[in-house]
Design an enzyme around this catalytic site. Structure first.
Site, PDB file in Angstrom:
ATOM      1  N   SER A 229       0.840  -1.196   0.000  1.00 46.18           N
ATOM      2  CA  SER A 229       0.000   0.000   0.000  1.00 46.18           C
ATOM      3  C   SER A 229       0.876   1.246   0.000  1.00 46.18           C
ATOM      4  O   SER A 229       2.030   1.205   0.446  1.00 46.18           O
ATOM      5  CB  SER A 229      -0.897  -0.001   1.243  1.00 46.18           C
ATOM      6  OG  SER A 229      -1.543   1.248   1.418  1.00 46.18           O
TER       7      SER A 229
ATOM      8  N   TYR B  60      -2.086  -0.422  10.447  1.00 44.43           N
ATOM      9  CA  TYR B  60      -2.099  -0.781   9.028  1.00 44.43           C
ATOM     10  C   TYR B  60      -0.812  -0.318   8.343  1.00 44.43           C
ATOM     11  O   TYR B  60      -0.169  -1.085   7.614  1.00 44.43           O
ATOM     12  CB  TYR B  60      -3.324  -0.174   8.346  1.00 44.43           C
ATOM     13  CG  TYR B  60      -3.496  -0.584   6.899  1.00 44.43           C
ATOM     14  CD1 TYR B  60      -3.994  -1.843   6.578  1.00 44.43           C
ATOM     15  CD2 TYR B  60      -3.171   0.285   5.863  1.00 44.43           C
ATOM     16  CE1 TYR B  60      -4.168  -2.231   5.258  1.00 44.43           C
ATOM     17  CE2 TYR B  60      -3.340  -0.086   4.541  1.00 44.43           C
ATOM     18  CZ  TYR B  60      -3.834  -1.339   4.238  1.00 44.43           C
ATOM     19  OH  TYR B  60      -3.990  -1.716   2.924  1.00 44.43           O
TER      20      TYR B  60
ATOM     21  N   LYS C 128       2.149  -2.738   6.528  1.00 42.81           N
ATOM     22  CA  LYS C 128       2.530  -2.591   5.126  1.00 42.81           C
ATOM     23  C   LYS C 128       3.985  -2.136   4.978  1.00 42.81           C
ATOM     24  O   LYS C 128       4.671  -2.526   4.029  1.00 42.81           O
ATOM     25  CB  LYS C 128       1.588  -1.617   4.425  1.00 42.81           C
ATOM     26  CG  LYS C 128       0.151  -2.139   4.314  1.00 42.81           C
ATOM     27  CD  LYS C 128       0.076  -3.488   3.606  1.00 42.81           C
ATOM     28  CE  LYS C 128      -1.359  -3.921   3.364  1.00 42.81           C
ATOM     29  NZ  LYS C 128      -1.452  -5.216   2.656  1.00 42.81           N
TER      30      LYS C 128
END
Length: 244
Positions: free
Chosen positions: A136, A149, A153
């Site tokens: 991402s 998150y 990533k």
């Protein structure tokens, strides 16, 4: 452009929805035998109807032992797309142990486990292979309420490089794709607030979020021999977000 993928066998995780489902459909159309992994049986059932011949595997990647059992007899795999992920958004001061555990189990630990299974099989067969990890833009930019998150990533990007380093001598290439917000059900749930969406769109030079096919096209290229000299890379599909 014919990417020459026909006749190969691919495993796609998080295959039930969004980028994963789009990838399965594109690989199937390209003549690839696809093993589709999802934790949601209904998604797999409808996918098999859409793409006859796809092999469904229903398992929660957060469960290490269940994953080991489910993939133990999956057979030879040439191509792997590690797409499964969760996005549990919380302000940093409210991050819970449960959010950390679930996020790292699915977004990172499962990538290690599934990649080990596939890579060991390739090495045992003496076969070349390609792995694409779906990362991402959040791996390289801080985004409010995305602390866990973003962390998973960011770790995935470095994992991709180490995998490329160690698996390269075995002719296994490993790359990551780093999309901006993609119009999947997960993204729509997290970016439905117009004010929040505008703040992100204002940082994207092309002024729009990505569609699933924008990401799938890059995945297929990285799986194919057209990218035979590309490994250890993180490829943005972000409309220029990381350039700003």
């Amino acid at each position: 452009m014919d990417l020459g993928l026909a006749g190969r066998r691919a495993l796609v995780t998080g295959a039930g929805k969004g980028i994963g489902r789009g990838t399965v459909k594109a690989l199937h159309a390209a003549g690839v035998q696809v093993v589709a992994l999802s934790r949601t049986r209904a998604d797999l059932d409808s996918l098999v109807v859409e793409c006859p011949g796809v092999e469904p595997v229903c398992v929660d990647l957060g469960d290490w032992d269940a994953t080991e059992r489910a993939l133990g007899s999956v057979g030879p795999v040439d191509l792997l797309v590690n797409n499964a992920a969760v996005a549990l958004l919380q302000p940093f001061l409210e991050v819970t142990k449960e959010a950390c555990d679930t996020s790292f189990d699915v977004n990172l630990r499962a990538v290690i486990q599934v990649s080990q299974i596939v890579a060991r099989g390739l090495i045992a067969r003496g076969a070349p292979g390609a792995i694409v990890n779906i990362s991402s833009q959040a791996s390289q930019r801080a985004i409010t309420n995305h602390s866990v998150y973003c962390s998973t990533k960011g770790a995935m990007d470095m994992l991709t490089r180490v995998m490329a380093l160690e698996l390269g001598p075995h002719k296994i290439r490993v790359n990551a794709v780093n999309p901006t917000v993609v119009m999947t059900p997960m993204a729509q749930a997290n970016w439905s607030d117009p004010q929040k969406a505008k703040a992100m769109l204002d940082r994207i030079p092309l002024g729009r979020f990505a569609e699933v096919e924008n990401v799938v096209d890059v995945i297929l290229f990285l799986l194919s021999d057209r990218s035979s000299m590309t490994t250890g890379s993180t490829v943005p599909v972000d409309g220029g977000f990381l350039a700003t």
